[in-house]
Motif scaffolding. Structure first.
Motif, PDB file in Angstrom:
ATOM      1  N   ILE A 114       0.865  -1.183   0.000  1.00 35.06           N
ATOM      2  CA  ILE A 114       0.000   0.000   0.000  1.00 35.06           C
ATOM      3  C   ILE A 114       0.901   1.232   0.000  1.00 35.06           C
ATOM      4  O   ILE A 114       1.842   1.303   0.795  1.00 35.06           O
ATOM      5  CB  ILE A 114      -0.909   0.016   1.246  1.00 35.06           C
ATOM      6  CG1 ILE A 114      -1.783  -1.240   1.285  1.00 35.06           C
ATOM      7  CG2 ILE A 114      -1.775   1.272   1.262  1.00 35.06           C
ATOM      8  CD1 ILE A 114      -2.514  -1.438   2.608  1.00 35.06           C
ATOM      9  N   GLU A 115       0.603   2.163  -0.885  1.00 40.19           N
ATOM     10  CA  GLU A 115       1.436   3.367  -1.001  1.00 40.19           C
ATOM     11  C   GLU A 115       0.699   4.611  -0.552  1.00 40.19           C
ATOM     12  O   GLU A 115      -0.487   4.774  -0.834  1.00 40.19           O
ATOM     13  CB  GLU A 115       1.848   3.565  -2.468  1.00 40.19           C
ATOM     14  CG  GLU A 115       2.848   2.577  -2.991  1.00 40.19           C
ATOM     15  CD  GLU A 115       3.372   2.987  -4.363  1.00 40.19           C
ATOM     16  OE1 GLU A 115       4.309   2.324  -4.833  1.00 40.19           O
ATOM     17  OE2 GLU A 115       2.848   3.948  -4.939  1.00 40.19           O
ATOM     18  N   CYS A 116       1.426   5.479   0.107  1.00 33.56           N
ATOM     19  CA  CYS A 116       0.896   6.790   0.453  1.00 33.56           C
ATOM     20  C   CYS A 116       1.883   7.861   0.027  1.00 33.56           C
ATOM     21  O   CYS A 116       3.051   7.823   0.419  1.00 33.56           O
ATOM     22  CB  CYS A 116       0.634   6.889   1.961  1.00 33.56           C
ATOM     23  SG  CYS A 116      -0.965   6.225   2.433  1.00 33.56           S
ATOM     24  N   ARG A 117       1.390   8.785  -0.769  1.00 30.64           N
ATOM     25  CA  ARG A 117       2.233   9.876  -1.266  1.00 30.64           C
ATOM     26  C   ARG A 117       1.673  11.213  -0.807  1.00 30.64           C
ATOM     27  O   ARG A 117       0.474  11.471  -0.917  1.00 30.64           O
ATOM     28  CB  ARG A 117       2.269   9.885  -2.798  1.00 30.64           C
ATOM     29  CG  ARG A 117       2.949   8.703  -3.417  1.00 30.64           C
ATOM     30  CD  ARG A 117       2.977   8.788  -4.938  1.00 30.64           C
ATOM     31  NE  ARG A 117       3.564   7.580  -5.514  1.00 30.64           N
ATOM     32  CZ  ARG A 117       4.854   7.408  -5.705  1.00 30.64           C
ATOM     33  NH1 ARG A 117       5.712   8.375  -5.387  1.00 30.64           N
ATOM     34  NH2 ARG A 117       5.314   6.297  -6.230  1.00 30.64           N
ATOM     35  N   SER A 118       2.550  12.060  -0.292  1.00 29.46           N
ATOM     36  CA  SER A 118       2.133  13.420   0.023  1.00 29.46           C
ATOM     37  C   SER A 118       2.328  14.234  -1.249  1.00 29.46           C
ATOM     38  O   SER A 118       3.427  14.291  -1.795  1.00 29.46           O
ATOM     39  CB  SER A 118       2.961  13.987   1.188  1.00 29.46           C
ATOM     40  OG  SER A 118       4.343  13.898   0.917  1.00 29.46           O
ATOM     41  N   LEU A 119       1.250  14.842  -1.741  1.00 26.49           N
ATOM     42  CA  LEU A 119       1.275  15.447  -3.072  1.00 26.49           C
ATOM     43  C   LEU A 119       1.820  16.872  -3.110  1.00 26.49           C
ATOM     44  O   LEU A 119       2.435  17.274  -4.071  1.00 26.49           O
ATOM     45  CB  LEU A 119      -0.130  15.431  -3.682  1.00 26.49           C
ATOM     46  CG  LEU A 119      -0.730  14.044  -3.926  1.00 26.49           C
ATOM     47  CD1 LEU A 119      -2.055  14.162  -4.669  1.00 26.49           C
ATOM     48  CD2 LEU A 119       0.236  13.151  -4.691  1.00 26.49           C
ATOM     49  N   ASP A 120       1.543  17.644  -2.094  1.00 26.27           N
ATOM     50  CA  ASP A 120       1.939  19.047  -2.158  1.00 26.27           C
ATOM     51  C   ASP A 120       2.684  19.502  -0.921  1.00 26.27           C
ATOM     52  O   ASP A 120       2.756  20.691  -0.622  1.00 26.27           O
ATOM     53  CB  ASP A 120       0.703  19.924  -2.388  1.00 26.27           C
ATOM     54  CG  ASP A 120      -0.421  19.571  -1.442  1.00 26.27           C
ATOM     55  OD1 ASP A 120      -1.507  20.143  -1.576  1.00 26.27           O
ATOM     56  OD2 ASP A 120      -0.215  18.700  -0.564  1.00 26.27           O
ATOM     57  N   PHE A 121       3.217  18.545  -0.196  1.00 21.85           N
ATOM     58  CA  PHE A 121       4.032  18.888   0.956  1.00 21.85           C
ATOM     59  C   PHE A 121       4.962  17.707   1.237  1.00 21.85           C
ATOM     60  O   PHE A 121       4.795  16.622   0.682  1.00 21.85           O
ATOM     61  CB  PHE A 121       3.157  19.197   2.176  1.00 21.85           C
ATOM     62  CG  PHE A 121       2.422  18.001   2.746  1.00 21.85           C
ATOM     63  CD1 PHE A 121       1.298  17.490   2.108  1.00 21.85           C
ATOM     64  CD2 PHE A 121       2.849  17.394   3.915  1.00 21.85           C
ATOM     65  CE1 PHE A 121       0.616  16.391   2.620  1.00 21.85           C
ATOM     66  CE2 PHE A 121       2.176  16.301   4.435  1.00 21.85           C
ATOM     67  CZ  PHE A 121       1.052  15.797   3.796  1.00 21.85           C
ATOM     68  N   GLN A 122       5.926  17.949   2.075  1.00 18.05           N
ATOM     69  CA  GLN A 122       6.863  16.891   2.433  1.00 18.05           C
ATOM     70  C   GLN A 122       6.492  16.334   3.802  1.00 18.05           C
ATOM     71  O   GLN A 122       6.398  17.075   4.773  1.00 18.05           O
ATOM     72  CB  GLN A 122       8.293  17.441   2.453  1.00 18.05           C
ATOM     73  CG  GLN A 122       8.785  17.851   1.089  1.00 18.05           C
ATOM     74  CD  GLN A 122      10.223  18.375   1.120  1.00 18.05           C
ATOM     75  OE1 GLN A 122      10.658  18.918   2.121  1.00 18.05           O
ATOM     76  NE2 GLN A 122      10.946  18.184   0.042  1.00 18.05           N
ATOM     77  N   ALA A 123       6.261  15.029   3.827  1.00 17.97           N
ATOM     78  CA  ALA A 123       5.859  14.377   5.067  1.00 17.97           C
ATOM     79  C   ALA A 123       7.042  13.617   5.637  1.00 17.97           C
ATOM     80  O   ALA A 123       7.350  12.514   5.193  1.00 17.97           O
ATOM     81  CB  ALA A 123       4.686  13.434   4.808  1.00 17.97           C
ATOM     82  N   THR A 124       7.721  14.223   6.590  1.00 17.29           N
ATOM     83  CA  THR A 124       8.852  13.522   7.193  1.00 17.29           C
ATOM     84  C   THR A 124       8.364  12.361   8.063  1.00 17.29           C
ATOM     85  O   THR A 124       9.102  11.422   8.308  1.00 17.29           O
ATOM     86  CB  THR A 124       9.692  14.477   8.042  1.00 17.29           C
ATOM     87  OG1 THR A 124       8.828  15.114   8.994  1.00 17.29           O
ATOM     88  CG2 THR A 124      10.333  15.544   7.184  1.00 17.29           C
ATOM     89  N   THR A 125       7.132  12.471   8.510  1.00 17.98           N
ATOM     90  CA  THR A 125       6.547  11.424   9.346  1.00 17.98           C
ATOM     91  C   THR A 125       5.187  11.039   8.788  1.00 17.98           C
ATOM     92  O   THR A 125       4.389  11.896   8.441  1.00 17.98           O
ATOM     93  CB  THR A 125       6.378  11.904  10.796  1.00 17.98           C
ATOM     94  OG1 THR A 125       7.641  12.303  11.310  1.00 17.98           O
ATOM     95  CG2 THR A 125       5.795  10.800  11.666  1.00 17.98           C
ATOM     96  N   MET A 126       4.954   9.742   8.694  1.00 17.54           N
ATOM     97  CA  MET A 126       3.664   9.223   8.242  1.00 17.54           C
ATOM     98  C   MET A 126       3.194   8.216   9.291  1.00 17.54           C
ATOM     99  O   MET A 126       3.981   7.442   9.819  1.00 17.54           O
ATOM    100  CB  MET A 126       3.807   8.542   6.877  1.00 17.54           C
ATOM    101  CG  MET A 126       2.500   8.291   6.162  1.00 17.54           C
ATOM    102  SD  MET A 126       1.806   9.752   5.352  1.00 17.54           S
ATOM    103  CE  MET A 126       2.781   9.796   3.850  1.00 17.54           C
ATOM    104  N   PHE A 127       1.900   8.279   9.572  1.00 14.81           N
ATOM    105  CA  PHE A 127       1.317   7.363  10.547  1.00 14.81           C
ATOM    106  C   PHE A 127       0.421   6.359   9.810  1.00 14.81           C
ATOM    107  O   PHE A 127      -0.322   6.731   8.909  1.00 14.81           O
ATOM    108  CB  PHE A 127       0.489   8.131  11.581  1.00 14.81           C
ATOM    109  CG  PHE A 127       1.270   9.204  12.282  1.00 14.81           C
ATOM    110  CD1 PHE A 127       1.215  10.523  11.862  1.00 14.81           C
ATOM    111  CD2 PHE A 127       2.070   8.893  13.375  1.00 14.81           C
ATOM    112  CE1 PHE A 127       1.950  11.518  12.494  1.00 14.81           C
ATOM    113  CE2 PHE A 127       2.799   9.871  14.022  1.00 14.81           C
ATOM    114  CZ  PHE A 127       2.741  11.185  13.582  1.00 14.81           C
ATOM    115  N   TRP A 128       0.491   5.118  10.221  1.00 17.71           N
ATOM    116  CA  TRP A 128      -0.316   4.059   9.609  1.00 17.71           C
ATOM    117  C   TRP A 128      -1.313   3.520  10.627  1.00 17.71           C
ATOM    118  O   TRP A 128      -0.945   3.160  11.736  1.00 17.71           O
ATOM    119  CB  TRP A 128       0.575   2.934   9.102  1.00 17.71           C
ATOM    120  CG  TRP A 128       1.330   3.321   7.865  1.00 17.71           C
ATOM    121  CD1 TRP A 128       2.587   3.851   7.800  1.00 17.71           C
ATOM    122  CD2 TRP A 128       0.863   3.220   6.519  1.00 17.71           C
ATOM    123  NE1 TRP A 128       2.934   4.091   6.488  1.00 17.71           N
ATOM    124  CE2 TRP A 128       1.901   3.702   5.674  1.00 17.71           C
ATOM    125  CE3 TRP A 128      -0.321   2.756   5.939  1.00 17.71           C
ATOM    126  CZ2 TRP A 128       1.770   3.741   4.286  1.00 17.71           C
ATOM    127  CZ3 TRP A 128      -0.428   2.784   4.564  1.00 17.71           C
ATOM    128  CH2 TRP A 128       0.607   3.282   3.750  1.00 17.71           C
TER     129      TRP A 128
END
Lengths: 117, 110
Positions: A21-35
């Motif tokens: 499963i992929e998650c992309r931040s489109l218009d910002f930089q996500a240094t941290t992602m929560f699942w």
């Protein structure tokens, strides 16, 4: 702004196979992602926190070898469910903190409904 | 650890006002937020309170009392489309992860 794109939205896989499963931040930089994982009519349960360029931090009770998280860039985090079994069937959602503007808010991907048959 | 309590379900009629309460227990407090989730969809951010008092955003308002470890979401002029699950959430200061309550299912009747 602050959109997280999550793919696929739905996936059906056979027991024993792996699903990414992929998650992309489109218009910002996500240094941290929560699942998160969510069962029907239930709350969102945090599975892990992924940080760009480092190992993910898993919540207690979550098998790190089963749920592989990779955050190789500032705009992409992936969750791989390995050797999936029917009990892994669930709704998986990623999230990142909204930067600028909406103080205190987090933005979520659209979710992935995984069905293991 | 963190824990949040909110009612499991609430029913109201169109045009009415409904209040969804949330009490929390946290080892540290970094704000209370509210999210709406329609069936099969992703949560969407509604409101956030870091300090005591009322925050108003259109038909939705959120209140916080840190001394009581309590907050609520107020929905006014209810519409059918407001039927959804509503979650309160606190931020864990360590890493910024969100911890969610169990959710309140709101049913708006005609």
């Amino acid at each position: 702004g602050a959109v997280v794109s999550q793919h696929p939205s739905r996936v059906i896989c056979k027991s024993g196979t792996s699903v990414k499963i992929e998650c992309r931040s489109l218009d910002f930089q996500a240094t941290t992602m929560f699942w998160y994982r969510q069962f029907p009519k239930k709350s969102l349960m945090l599975m892990a926190t992924s940080n760009e360029g480092s190992k993910a931090t898993y919540e207690q009770g979550v098998e790190k070898d089963k749920f592989l998280i990779n955050h190789a860039s500032l705009t992409l985090s992936t969750l791989t469910v390995t050797s999936a079994h029917p009990e892994d069937s669930s709704f998986y959602i990623c999230s990142a903190e909204i930067s600028g503007g909406r103080v205190g808010g987090y933005t979520f991907g659209s979710g992935t409904r995984l069905t293991v048959v | 650890g963190q824990s949040l309590e909110q009612p499991s379900e609430v029913t109201a009629v169109e045009g009415a006002i409904v209040q969804i309460n949330c009490t929390y227990q946290t080892s540290g407090f970094y704000g209370l937020s509210w999210y709406q989730q329609h069936d099969g969809g992703a949560p969407t951010f509604l409101s956030y309170n870091a300090l005591d008092g009322l925050e108003e955003t259109g038909r939705f308002s959120s209140f916080l009392s840190r001394s009581d470890s309590y907050g609520y979401l107020l929905l006014q002029e209810l519409q059918m489309k407001d039927s959804a699950s509503y979650f309160c959430a606190v931020r864990d200061g360590q890493g910024g992860k969100l911890i969610f309550g169990q959710g309140t299912e709101l049913s708006v009747k005609p």
